[in-house]
Design an enzyme around this catalytic site. Structure first.
Site, PDB file in Angstrom:
ATOM      1  N   GLU A  49      -3.307 -15.139   2.654  1.00 29.59           N
ATOM      2  CA  GLU A  49      -3.589 -13.954   3.300  1.00 29.59           C
ATOM      3  C   GLU A  49      -4.994 -13.669   3.687  1.00 29.59           C
ATOM      4  OE1 GLU A  49      -1.542 -10.324   2.267  1.00 29.59           O
ATOM      5  OE2 GLU A  49      -2.601  -9.208   4.085  1.00 29.59           O
ATOM      6  N   GLY A  71      -7.505  -6.213   1.241  1.00 30.65           N
ATOM      7  CA  GLY A  71      -8.346  -5.965   0.190  1.00 30.65           C
ATOM      8  C   GLY A  71      -9.662  -5.617   1.035  1.00 30.65           C
ATOM      9  N   THR A  74       0.920  -1.207   0.090  1.00 30.10           N
ATOM     10  CA  THR A  74       0.031   0.220   0.274  1.00 30.10           C
ATOM     11  C   THR A  74       0.754   1.391  -0.015  1.00 30.10           C
ATOM     12  OG1 THR A  74      -1.911  -1.163   1.220  1.00 30.10           O
ATOM     13  CG2 THR A  74      -1.776   1.113   1.318  1.00 30.10           C
TER      14      THR A  74
HETATM   15  C1  FAD Z   1      -3.827  -1.322  10.485  1.00 30.61           C
HETATM   16  C2  FAD Z   1      -3.709  -1.486   8.973  1.00 30.61           C
HETATM   17  C3  FAD Z   1      -2.674  -2.306   8.539  1.00 30.61           C
HETATM   18  C4  FAD Z   1      -2.403  -2.734   7.228  1.00 30.61           C
HETATM   19  N1  FAD Z   1      -1.183  -3.470   7.017  1.00 30.61           N
HETATM   20  C5  FAD Z   1      -0.678  -3.380   5.726  1.00 30.61           C
HETATM   21  C6  FAD Z   1       0.355  -4.135   5.380  1.00 30.61           C
HETATM   22  O1  FAD Z   1       1.073  -4.824   6.214  1.00 30.61           O
HETATM   23  N2  FAD Z   1       0.791  -4.114   4.050  1.00 30.61           N
HETATM   24  C7  FAD Z   1       0.155  -3.261   3.147  1.00 30.61           C
HETATM   25  O2  FAD Z   1       0.483  -3.161   2.054  1.00 30.61           O
HETATM   26  N3  FAD Z   1      -0.896  -2.684   3.340  1.00 30.61           N
HETATM   27  C8  FAD Z   1      -1.396  -2.744   4.942  1.00 30.61           C
HETATM   28  N4  FAD Z   1      -2.442  -2.136   5.087  1.00 30.61           N
HETATM   29  C9  FAD Z   1      -3.258  -1.334   4.069  1.00 30.61           C
HETATM   30  C10 FAD Z   1      -4.699  -1.757   3.723  1.00 30.61           C
HETATM   31  O3  FAD Z   1      -4.322  -2.900   2.928  1.00 30.61           O
HETATM   32  C11 FAD Z   1      -5.262  -0.652   2.763  1.00 30.61           C
HETATM   33  O4  FAD Z   1      -5.664   0.205   3.598  1.00 30.61           O
HETATM   34  C12 FAD Z   1      -6.497  -1.262   2.026  1.00 30.61           C
HETATM   35  O5  FAD Z   1      -6.147  -2.016   0.894  1.00 30.61           O
HETATM   36  C13 FAD Z   1      -7.096  -0.167   1.315  1.00 30.61           C
HETATM   37  O6  FAD Z   1      -6.409   0.670   0.516  1.00 30.61           O
HETATM   38  P1  FAD Z   1      -6.533   2.166   0.870  1.00 30.61           P
HETATM   39  O7  FAD Z   1      -6.407   2.587   2.293  1.00 30.61           O
HETATM   40  O8  FAD Z   1      -5.727   3.063   0.076  1.00 30.61           O
HETATM   41  O9  FAD Z   1      -7.968   2.989   0.439  1.00 30.61           O
HETATM   42  P2  FAD Z   1      -8.603   3.396  -0.937  1.00 30.61           P
HETATM   43  O10 FAD Z   1      -7.942   2.258  -1.807  1.00 30.61           O
HETATM   44  O11 FAD Z   1      -8.222   4.820  -1.458  1.00 30.61           O
HETATM   45  O12 FAD Z   1     -10.212   3.045  -0.971  1.00 30.61           O
HETATM   46  C14 FAD Z   1     -10.912   3.816  -0.152  1.00 30.61           C
HETATM   47  C15 FAD Z   1     -12.344   3.352  -0.196  1.00 30.61           C
HETATM   48  O13 FAD Z   1     -12.798   3.131  -1.605  1.00 30.61           O
HETATM   49  C16 FAD Z   1     -13.160   1.787  -1.713  1.00 30.61           C
HETATM   50  N5  FAD Z   1     -12.749   1.416  -2.895  1.00 30.61           N
HETATM   51  C17 FAD Z   1     -11.635   1.314  -3.824  1.00 30.61           C
HETATM   52  N6  FAD Z   1     -11.889   0.856  -4.959  1.00 30.61           N
HETATM   53  C18 FAD Z   1     -13.204   0.507  -4.973  1.00 30.61           C
HETATM   54  C19 FAD Z   1     -13.964  -0.265  -6.231  1.00 30.61           C
HETATM   55  N7  FAD Z   1     -13.468  -0.398  -7.410  1.00 30.61           N
HETATM   56  N8  FAD Z   1     -15.348  -0.301  -5.902  1.00 30.61           N
HETATM   57  C20 FAD Z   1     -15.776   0.004  -4.798  1.00 30.61           C
HETATM   58  N9  FAD Z   1     -15.261   0.517  -3.798  1.00 30.61           N
HETATM   59  C21 FAD Z   1     -13.881   0.846  -3.890  1.00 30.61           C
HETATM   60  C22 FAD Z   1     -12.414   0.866  -0.845  1.00 30.61           C
HETATM   61  O14 FAD Z   1     -13.095  -0.525  -0.578  1.00 30.61           O
HETATM   62  C23 FAD Z   1     -12.500   1.918   0.458  1.00 30.61           C
HETATM   63  O15 FAD Z   1     -13.761   1.749   1.157  1.00 30.61           O
HETATM   64  C24 FAD Z   1      -2.997  -1.662   6.323  1.00 30.61           C
HETATM   65  C25 FAD Z   1      -4.023  -0.952   6.826  1.00 30.61           C
HETATM   66  C26 FAD Z   1      -4.277  -0.790   8.116  1.00 30.61           C
HETATM   67  C27 FAD Z   1      -5.332   0.400   8.298  1.00 30.61           C
END
Ligand code: FAD
Length: 381
Positions: free
Chosen positions: A244, A366, A128
């Site tokens: 995962e 995801g 991410t």
């Molecule tokens: C505590 C914590 C630990 C984490 N650990 C890791 C880690 O170890 N490694 C890592 O790589 N990441 C990690 N993550 C990141 C996590 O996987 C991401 O936060 C997540 O994949 C969502 O990405 P984003 O936050 O950028 O949200 P965005 O991608 O900006 O999405 C925002 C919103 O839009 C929605 N959305 C996006 N695309 C669509 C679509 N096509 N249709 C409908 N809705 C959509 C999403 O569901 C979400 O509700 C972690 C996150 C947290 C909070």
């Protein structure tokens, strides 16, 4: 309904994980909240007990067990204690090793796996970025060929174990023209020039995990740190995300089942209007619904677990298990908080922390929306 997927061997392994939780983790629960991480000696103890390298081959210091149900038992017992601790250990020992075991060269395996299995080196995986996590194929961190090595620039965020990690599997873009086929994985190691971390992020829940931002400013890595073939990083991640996600589902359902059991004890003791609050009909029916939802979900997750152990779990079924278990976990924990009344809003009560800790399970690995997108596509929509 009794679960029937585990053998006596799994159950005796469960007893040893439980003992580790009670002896090593539970007494230090508040320390982990305060320090926003799991101390190194706890990692080493987990390594010594053999919980960190279950599917790492014996020649590289692991247990070499080719049975995912053991990973599941470990996750279940630690999740019953705490969701954040389970996530930290899970990323290190369940999510990261397959990348090295399956894709690494013998030299890479020798270099990284024994220390990971021993808990001497902590591993994280960084996909991410601040600009987005759902659209993984659009990631912007670059790795550019330079002589016989590569130069990495960019940043990652929300990385579990990110603050402490000695080893970070980083997804980078090596070919801007090729979209998902232009993504390559590299191992970035602690101490490499240009690799820095931000603070431990201040989260709504799961204080025990060290979630961090990572920065890469002209970090030089050699081909010896490339994991898998150039341009194959996206496929490597897609192939390993089902593990995962089923792992997340195991943790979600085990966590909520435990807090629900604790809530049941509470509602039998707590009195209002001259009777236990659990026996008031509204609450009794609520609890009946909650127990049913958890047990039915558990049955689906168990089927997925067995399928994964047999190598037949599809990414779509893993997505179903992941989103649905997260939804049930959040819905049920919200009802549990309600049943505790004001105490349910107090941090000193496990139910309150569990409720906060669970919120992220609908977002990470995801989001629920992305899981439904995968399922919808599979329906031909
Ligand atoms: C505590 C914590 C630990 C984490 N650990 C890791 C880690 O170890 N490694 C890592 O790589 N990441 C990690 N993550 C990141 C996590 O996987 C991401 O936060 C997540 O994949 C969502 O990405 P984003 O936050 O950028 O949200 P965005 O991608 O900006 O999405 C925002 C919103 O839009 C929605 N959305 C996006 N695309 C669509 C679509 N096509 N249709 C409908 N809705 C959509 C999403 O569901 C979400 O509700 C972690 C996150 C947290 C909070």
């Amino acid at each position: 309904m009794p679960r029937n997927i585990y053998s006596e061997d799994h159950e005796s392994f469960r007893a040893s994980v439980r003992e580790f939780v009670e002896r090593t983790l539970r007494p230090r629960a508040e320390e982990m909240v305060r320090d926003k991480c799991i101390a190194r000696d706890m990692w080493r103890e987990a390594g010594k007990q053999g919980f960190l390298g279950l599917d790492i081959p014996e020649e590289y210091g692991g247990a070499g067990i080719d049975d995912y149900l053991f990973n599941a038992v470990c996750s279940e017992e630690i999740s019953k204690f705490n969701a954040a601790v389970s996530s930290c250990f899970g990323i290190h020992s369940d999510v990261c090793p397959p990348y090295i075991v399956d894709l690494g060269t013998p030299e890479q395996k020798q270099r990284w796996l024994p220390d990971m299995a021993a808990g001497e080196k902590i591993c994280a995986i960084a996909m991410t970025e601040p600009s987005g996590g759902s659209d993984l194929a659009a990631l912007k961190t670059t790795a550019v060929r330079d002589g016989d090595g590569w130069v990495i620039n960019g940043s990652k965020t929300f990385i579990t174990n990110g603050f402490q990690a000695d080893l970070v599997i980083v997804a980078t873009r090596t070919d801007p023209a090729k979209g998902a086929k232009g993504i390559t994985l590299f191992m970035v190691e602690d101490g490499m020039a240009g690799f820095t971390r931000g603070r431990k992020l201040d989260k709504v829940g799961q204080e025990e995990s060290d979630t961090a931002e990572l920065f890469f400013d002209n970090v030089r890595v050699s081909d010896e740190n490339r994991i898998g073939e150039e341009g194959m990083g996206f496929i490597a991640m897609m192939q390993r995300l089902p593990q995962e996600r089923v792992g997340a589902a195991v943790s979600n359902i085990s966590h909520v089942a435990q807090i629900l059991a604790e809530t049941l004890d509470y509602v039998k003791e707590r009195k209002a209007f001259g009777q236990s609050i659990g026996s008031l009909q509204h609450n009794k029916f609520k609890l009946a619904e909650m127990v049913t939802r958890v047990e039915v979900t558990q049955a689906y997750v168990d089927d997925c677990l067995v399928a994964h152990a047999n190598g037949t779990l599809t990414s779509v079924d893993a997505a179903k298990a992941k989103w649905f278990s997260a939804q049930v976990q959040n819905d049920v924990l919200d009802e549990c908080v309600q049943l505790y009344g004001g105490y349910g809003f107090m941090n000193e009560y496990r139910v309150a922390r569990a409720w906060r800790d669970a919120r992220v399970t609908k977002i990470w690995a995801g989001s629920n929306e992305i899981m439904k997108e995968l399922i919808g596509r599979d329906l031909g929509l």
